[in-house]
Design an enzyme around this catalytic site. Sequence first.
Site, PDB file in Angstrom:
ATOM      1  N   LYS A 187       0.844  -1.204   0.000  1.00  0.00           N
ATOM      2  CA  LYS A 187       0.000   0.000   0.000  1.00  0.00           C
ATOM      3  C   LYS A 187       0.873   1.245   0.000  1.00  0.00           C
ATOM      4  O   LYS A 187       1.838   1.323   0.758  1.00  0.00           O
ATOM      5  CB  LYS A 187      -0.920   0.017   1.235  1.00  0.00           C
ATOM      6  CG  LYS A 187      -2.030  -1.014   1.190  1.00  0.00           C
ATOM      7  CD  LYS A 187      -2.846  -0.943   2.477  1.00  0.00           C
ATOM      8  CE  LYS A 187      -3.930  -1.994   2.521  1.00  0.00           C
ATOM      9  NZ  LYS A 187      -5.105  -1.688   1.702  1.00  0.00           N
ATOM     10  N   HIS A 245      -0.767  -8.113   9.233  1.00  0.00           N
ATOM     11  CA  HIS A 245      -0.908  -6.685   8.907  1.00  0.00           C
ATOM     12  C   HIS A 245      -0.606  -5.767  10.094  1.00  0.00           C
ATOM     13  O   HIS A 245       0.134  -4.799   9.985  1.00  0.00           O
ATOM     14  CB  HIS A 245      -2.326  -6.383   8.405  1.00  0.00           C
ATOM     15  CG  HIS A 245      -2.764  -7.258   7.269  1.00  0.00           C
ATOM     16  ND1 HIS A 245      -1.911  -7.685   6.286  1.00  0.00           N
ATOM     17  CD2 HIS A 245      -3.974  -7.792   6.962  1.00  0.00           C
ATOM     18  CE1 HIS A 245      -2.576  -8.436   5.413  1.00  0.00           C
ATOM     19  NE2 HIS A 245      -3.829  -8.521   5.811  1.00  0.00           N
TER      20      HIS A 245
END
Length: 494
Positions: A187, A245
């Site tokens: 990202k 994550h």
Amino acid sequence: MLHPVPASTRAKSRHASEGLVIFGGTGDLALRMLFPSLYFLEDEGLLPPDLRIIGTARSDLEDAAFAAQVKSAVQTRAGDDFSDETWARFAPRLRYAAVDVQDAAAFSRLGEVLEARRAIFYLSTSPALFGAVCQNLQVAGLVRDDSRVVVEKPIGRDLKSCQAINDTLASIFTEDRIFRVDHYLGKEAVQNLLALRFANTLFEPLWNKASIDHVQITVAETVGVEGRWSYYDDYGALRDMVQNHLLQLLSLVAMEPPASLDPDSVRNEKIKVLQSLRPITGRDVERNTARGQYIAGVADGRSAPGYADESGGDSSETETFVALLAHVDNWRWAGTPFYLRTGKRLPARSSEIVIQFREVPHSIFGGVDLMANRLTIRLQPEEEISLALMNKTPSLEHNGMTLKPLSLNLSLSHAFKDERPRRIAYERLLLEVLHDNQTLFVRRDEQETAWRWIDAIRHGWDHKSTKPSPYPAGTWGPSSAFALIERHAHSWCE
Ligand code: NAP
């Protein structure tokens, strides 16, 4: 490009013919993420000219039928950005090979389609098949010294099963040929964390226990488990989200400045953070963790069933929400709480990191409430960075000042409006694999250290007779999550 590619690698990718083999090429991940990402790389002229892309699965498909599936998936994802001209360049790269990965003989067909290219094997299948894929690739003579393998999460459901998968991979590929995906690292906003911390002098002197009161990391989803119930029920939020994550985000926030962006410089610093995490064991399991499971409620303006109802009435003990208080026991962070929180069917889809600075040591503004500075790094839905500062309200008071917290806002989509918004994280990750750059991939020791920390929590839960606390869909988790943070005189930022 954020990551410099070594000149030797660039030269290699320019000259060697390459083949990207996607196992599970007709699956959800491949069609929704991988092929659209490759298409966008084509659109920007970033694919090696002779790259062949080979989808494999058990279904018996002709190349044309497979290409039609891929085209439809790309069109769905690209919408108005779909270009016939780009597709005309992309389609000739596509091939399909029907391979049941448990059938060694079927791999000869793959060898024919690969035509002795330098291969990247992308394992977008269930991890239960990783062993069969690796062994059969080797038996078929398709693994060369320069082959690479890309593996998707989940790699195991605890340290032991993770080690078993890693041992299998290591028996065939050296560590510098193994790319373990955590798509959060692809990202833009996550990579921007490195830029924010290490391309500016402003924050680094304050980035420690002396100036930072606590850190919050939240990854909130509004969706439930949808069609993934059987997978999810075996994992739960702790294994599905925190192990990868959230711990990756924590590592990037807490790590020391790396010497360079080279893969091992960054990963050496990240693993030191994971190694410094205080194990949550004994009475701390109760004090420093909260877990919940959603029951029926209202989410996204609609009534939503409870988790157990979605499964057909099973009385599962799987957590769909978890909140943790983590301590990073090192000189920089000793005593600074890191609160982590993730869950499904929460009121908003948002991922953000909040750096809460300390209060001013002494106020000269009489009884005025001063809000401590707060840096918020929002990863989704929009990529934004904001810094809350106290300001004077413009007015003519005769008796002291009126103050108000206001935000300095940096909207990345606004600042870079010529860039295509909402890039797929896999675009960056696939590009880095093509360039042999492992900076954005998880090293074996990182992954196993994370599992060791998660396993201790899981064992603690297993030894307790309590179940996850219920929370209605559309709320911010069970009351125990609020108690966890309020015990330390803090509150969740919402
Ligand atoms: P999926 O939709 O179930 O697709 C599985 C793929 O594997 C299909 O193409 C299937 O095609 C193929 N396959 C199954 N058994 C096979 C066999 N014996 N030999 C060869 N091919 C076989 O799964 P997915 O959602 O794409 O997920 C793939 C992997 O990525 C999983 O490990 C998942 O946990 C991980 N992942 C997925 C997502 C996501 O958003 N979907 C996100 C993160 C990680 P055939 O049935 O025709 O063989």
